[in-house]
Design a protein around this motif. Sequence first.
Motif, PDB file in Angstrom:
ATOM      1  N   SER A   1       0.871  -1.182   0.000  1.00 59.80           N
ATOM      2  CA  SER A   1       0.000   0.000   0.000  1.00 59.80           C
ATOM      3  C   SER A   1       0.902   1.224   0.000  1.00 59.80           C
ATOM      4  CB  SER A   1      -0.895   0.034   1.238  1.00 59.80           C
ATOM      5  OG  SER A   1      -1.811  -1.028   1.224  1.00 59.80           O
TER       6      SER A   1
ATOM      7  N   PHE B   1       1.024   5.564   0.077  1.00 58.13           N
ATOM      8  CA  PHE B   1       0.238   6.618   0.695  1.00 58.13           C
ATOM      9  C   PHE B   1       0.599   7.984   0.138  1.00 58.13           C
ATOM     10  CE2 PHE B   1       0.548   3.099   3.602  1.00 58.13           C
ATOM     11  CZ  PHE B   1      -0.762   2.930   4.020  1.00 58.13           C
TER      12      PHE B   1
ATOM     13  N   VAL C   1      -4.484   6.561   1.422  1.00 49.33           N
ATOM     14  CA  VAL C   1      -3.932   5.523   0.547  1.00 49.33           C
ATOM     15  C   VAL C   1      -3.945   6.040  -0.885  1.00 49.33           C
ATOM     16  CG1 VAL C   1      -4.291   3.201  -0.370  1.00 49.33           C
ATOM     17  CG2 VAL C   1      -4.659   3.643   2.056  1.00 49.33           C
TER      18      VAL C   1
ATOM     19  N   THR D   1      -2.927   0.453  -3.944  1.00 47.69           N
ATOM     20  CA  THR D   1      -2.759  -0.859  -3.326  1.00 47.69           C
ATOM     21  C   THR D   1      -2.597  -1.898  -4.421  1.00 47.69           C
ATOM     22  OG1 THR D   1      -5.140  -1.295  -3.272  1.00 47.69           O
ATOM     23  CG2 THR D   1      -4.176  -0.285  -1.301  1.00 47.69           C
TER      24      THR D   1
END
Length: 120
Positions: free
Chosen positions: A36, A38, A44, A47
């Motif tokens: 993931s 960010f 986020v 992913t």
Amino acid sequence: MKNLAFILVMLVVGLGYSQSDRTLTLNEKTNLIEVSYFHDNGQVSQTGFYTAEGKLQGEWITYDLQGTKKVSAKYDNGIKTGKWFYWSASSLKEVDYSNNTIATVSSWVNENTIADSKQP
């Protein structure tokens, strides 16, 4: 396993991200690395999964700064495959990949007004 350790090290030190900008988790059952990424604001941004060889695998989702889904993509051992979806405020695009190339593109535009605030 050596390849997997190498990939984990490369992911930790590479890709231009600091450790606080991503999380990595090894799924020992599937031997895939779940990652993931960010945004600077903590939301986020993306992913997905990597193979032990460092190739993109499975579904990858991209989000904007507010956490709204913008792209859904699919990979098979690093190859673009299946239907990818791109969302914007007023449209949806579907791109169908076959053998890592674009097979078809479809677009939909949202022209419907759900509620009108104007009084008659």
